[in-house]
Design an enzyme around this catalytic site. Sequence first.
Site, PDB file in Angstrom:
ATOM      1  N   ASP A 375       1.162  -1.122   0.012  1.00  0.00           N
ATOM      2  CA  ASP A 375      -0.260  -0.042  -0.079  1.00  0.00           C
ATOM      3  C   ASP A 375       0.930   1.928  -0.246  1.00  0.00           C
ATOM      4  OD1 ASP A 375      -2.117   1.461  -0.163  1.00  0.00           O
ATOM      5  OD2 ASP A 375      -3.429   0.612   1.971  1.00  0.00           O
ATOM      6  N   TRP A 419       0.830  -3.812  -4.488  1.00  0.00           N
ATOM      7  CA  TRP A 419      -0.652  -3.863  -4.110  1.00  0.00           C
ATOM      8  C   TRP A 419      -1.412  -3.516  -4.861  1.00  0.00           C
ATOM      9  CZ3 TRP A 419      -3.774  -0.366  -1.504  1.00  0.00           C
ATOM     10  CH2 TRP A 419      -4.312  -0.696  -0.152  1.00  0.00           C
ATOM     11  N   ASP A 486      -6.245  -6.526  -2.320  1.00  0.00           N
ATOM     12  CA  ASP A 486      -6.385  -6.265  -0.834  1.00  0.00           C
ATOM     13  C   ASP A 486      -8.163  -6.092  -0.845  1.00  0.00           C
ATOM     14  OD1 ASP A 486      -6.562  -6.806   1.595  1.00  0.00           O
ATOM     15  OD2 ASP A 486      -5.006  -5.510   1.673  1.00  0.00           O
ATOM     16  N   MET A 487      -8.685  -6.372   0.408  1.00  0.00           N
ATOM     17  CA  MET A 487     -10.527  -5.773   0.395  1.00  0.00           C
ATOM     18  C   MET A 487     -10.146  -5.321   1.645  1.00  0.00           C
ATOM     19  SD  MET A 487     -13.506  -6.232   1.203  1.00  0.00           S
ATOM     20  CE  MET A 487     -13.565  -8.456   1.292  1.00  0.00           C
ATOM     21  N   ASN A 488      -9.823  -4.025   2.244  1.00  0.00           N
ATOM     22  CA  ASN A 488     -10.682  -4.100   3.637  1.00  0.00           C
ATOM     23  C   ASN A 488     -11.413  -3.620   4.328  1.00  0.00           C
ATOM     24  OD1 ASN A 488      -7.871  -5.118   4.752  1.00  0.00           O
ATOM     25  ND2 ASN A 488      -6.563  -2.966   2.776  1.00  0.00           N
ATOM     26  N   CYS A 534      -6.376 -10.997  -0.787  1.00  0.00           N
ATOM     27  CA  CYS A 534      -6.224 -10.970   0.504  1.00  0.00           C
ATOM     28  C   CYS A 534      -7.315  -9.306   1.272  1.00  0.00           C
ATOM     29  CB  CYS A 534      -4.924  -9.588   0.499  1.00  0.00           C
ATOM     30  SG  CYS A 534      -4.920  -8.308   2.733  1.00  0.00           S
ATOM     31  N   ASP A 556      -3.252 -11.675   9.095  1.00  0.00           N
ATOM     32  CA  ASP A 556      -1.988  -9.950   9.647  1.00  0.00           C
ATOM     33  C   ASP A 556      -1.725 -10.054  10.475  1.00  0.00           C
ATOM     34  OD1 ASP A 556      -2.550  -8.071   7.139  1.00  0.00           O
ATOM     35  OD2 ASP A 556      -4.297  -6.824   7.913  1.00  0.00           O
TER      36      ASP A 556
HETATM   37  C1  GLA Z   1      -4.447  -4.935   4.704  1.00  0.00           C
HETATM   38  C2  GLA Z   1      -2.987  -5.632   4.335  1.00  0.00           C
HETATM   39  C3  GLA Z   1      -1.817  -6.131   4.937  1.00  0.00           C
HETATM   40  C4  GLA Z   1      -1.443  -4.840   4.177  1.00  0.00           C
HETATM   41  C5  GLA Z   1      -2.162  -3.627   4.118  1.00  0.00           C
HETATM   42  C6  GLA Z   1      -2.114  -2.158   3.373  1.00  0.00           C
HETATM   43  O1  GLA Z   1      -4.185  -4.855   5.827  1.00  0.00           O
HETATM   44  O2  GLA Z   1      -3.666  -7.189   5.098  1.00  0.00           O
HETATM   45  O3  GLA Z   1      -1.489  -6.770   4.346  1.00  0.00           O
HETATM   46  O4  GLA Z   1      -1.230  -5.189   2.756  1.00  0.00           O
HETATM   47  O5  GLA Z   1      -4.190  -3.948   4.725  1.00  0.00           O
HETATM   48  O6  GLA Z   1      -3.125  -1.129   3.992  1.00  0.00           O
END
Ligand code: GLA
EC number: 3.2.1.22
Length: 737
Positions: A375, A419, A486-488, A534, A556
């Site tokens: 990121d 990423w 990723d997907m947060n 992720c 994480d």
């Molecule tokens: C998530 C991912 C991490 C990292 C962060 C970056 O939490 O699981 O590994 O990539 O986003 O913001």
Amino acid sequence: MTQTSTKSELIEVSSNPLTFHLHNSQVSYVFGVEDENVLAHHYYGKSVDHYSNLRRYPRLMRHFAPSPEEIETRDFSLSTLPQEFPGAGGADYREPGIVVEFPNGSRTVNFTYDSYTITDGKPQLAGLPATFAQKDEAKTLTVKLVENDAHLELYLSYTIFRDLPVITRSARVKNLGQQPVQVQRLASFSLDSPDNELNLLQLNGRYAQERNVTVEPLNTGIKILDSKRGASGHTQNPFCALIDRHATEFSGEAFGFCLIYSGSHKSIIQMDGYNQVRIQMGINDQNFEWWLEPQKSFQSPEAVLVHSDQGLNSMSQSFHDLFLNHLMKSKYSHQTRPILLNNWEATYFNFDEKQLQDIISSSHDLGIEMFVLDDGWFGERDAPDSSLGDWVVDRKKLPNGLKPLSDYCHSLGMKFGLWFEPEMISVKSKLYEDHPDWVLEIPGQRRSIDRSQFVLNLGRAEVRDYLLERMSYIIDHADLDYIKWDMNRNMTEVYDAKLSASEQGEVSHRYILGLYDLLEHLTDKYPDILFESCSGGGGRYDAGMLYYMPQTWTSDNTDAIARLKIQYGTSLLYPVVSMGAHVSAVPNEQTGRMTPLRTRGLVASSGNLGYELNPLNLLENERQEVKLQIKWYKAHRHLIQFGKFYRLQDPFETMRTAWMFVSDDKKAAVAMYFNIFSEASSPLHMLNFAGLDPSQKYSVNGEYTAYGSELMQIGIYPLTQNDGDFDSAVFELKAVE
Ligand code: GLA
């Protein structure tokens, strides 16, 4: 007259009464047509060569058990009959497999048998990830059911794999009426069984502590395991198993169930008053409704049913085998994966080109094979509150763009990865200024924010087109080898202003279909890119994502001791090679724990190895140790990533964990042992190996030799002195003359 087809055909059909017997040398699954043309379940379990209709449901007098009016009787009722796909609103008061609302307001639907077809191999499911098979590897039985009053057809698909104890199932409903109807539930499968002396095993958890193994006895009532998050989620993996009360890793029956779906899911496990068990899995029906226009169909995701009569390890090995050979479509599914260094825990958002080059060069020196820029490389992303959606390089941090970094990696013989978090948008972004309406929200109403971000509506084609164009541009210009997708955050206020009021129940599933559509396009267009999925670690570790992306960032939580449980639980169904596992610095970011580098290395080497630390901060002795770890992993990588995986000691039950990897020919194996807490005057603890050839002699760490039978039955003392907490040992076994 009974007609029986040959055994080699995998699917035997007998008439009078019509019975289907799916079987190979490992598993049998039997169902047939009962009175009133109802499809009834007979048996699912260890393979039998012949089936002589022993499990035809007995005619038993039951009270409060309605029967069809035409055959009025008190000894035949849907309320107790084990069924293949129960309807709703009729005599079966248990959980329905399907609920449909009709134009007259009725929600009663009951299907009867119509016909069947058998095909070689396995047809793909339109728009959904699913297992695949060559024509000679599997056979598929499709049974057509009809609901004549309601003008519906229901197609139940069953695939049996030739060499695996695996049946996959899915359902498709079709509207033959003149008016649209609304599907409100469609399970991917429903399975009834009179066997009830079972435990329910499930994988639940939370962020940074995913896939805890939880086991409890089945009891009367309904147990629901679900996600309403619009993602499979950290809290409940779309998997469960029914296992013998006394099943262990090596003995007892286990029935594993998993859904190939990445959105909101639901498993229902019901035990009724007669102690009969029903299990169902499918898309979560909360906030779900799907309009079915005349002549249109709705297809459920696929579910996988795995049977083992030799405990949990064997169940897991079948899942691993199936996923590796019949689910992960990437060209990398069978290739050993590069050891990567990810800069997230090393730099977070603060880096520049020079610093990254230094990290790359230092990583190269350690033997690392790929650098992944996490990121912070795009828009003005200095913190998590901005720029998602602006997939343009941040020229303040990287004035020359990404290409020089990629070129630098390539010049060193390394790969370069990047990423993305494509499904999200920050309010502080150019994309939000241009397209605020792309957000999943109810216009004009309060909305929920998480990690300062909102979810883009991937159900819309223009959103997907934008993402495909942006990602393609970056991939082409930066010459990427790998993408971490990723997907947060999870969905809230699931609504699409472009759809009508009555279509809002479709939004969540349309999103997942859109996500799959985008992934299909991207992975087809860029087959050489290695994708890793992720979601805040392992928040979307599911078979649907594995279809497109052959590895997942497991959690994480990089704390080695916490990872013992996470990786143990994950291995219940996901292959070792799919599990991203990184060595990080101490004290650990998530737990503050100090774990020896040796143990951190071994835990991460139990999966798809990477490093998530700043190599420039390593002390000289640590550098030397990391070099050796990497060298060791490379020498054993194929065995670890693709060998047969055995769980030996359970971290949920003891303070110790052990597992091992055995080559297909049983000539080589590696076992790892972890002792979580050191004890004074410690009792003796044993380690028994598994999966070896009993009559083969093995050298153990080059120190002594013993036969497979001794190593498995008698075992060894793995640690004989107290070296403090979080101690570990590794055993390399090699066949010798
Ligand atoms: C998530 C991912 C991490 C990292 C962060 C970056 O939490 O699981 O590994 O990539 O986003 O913001």
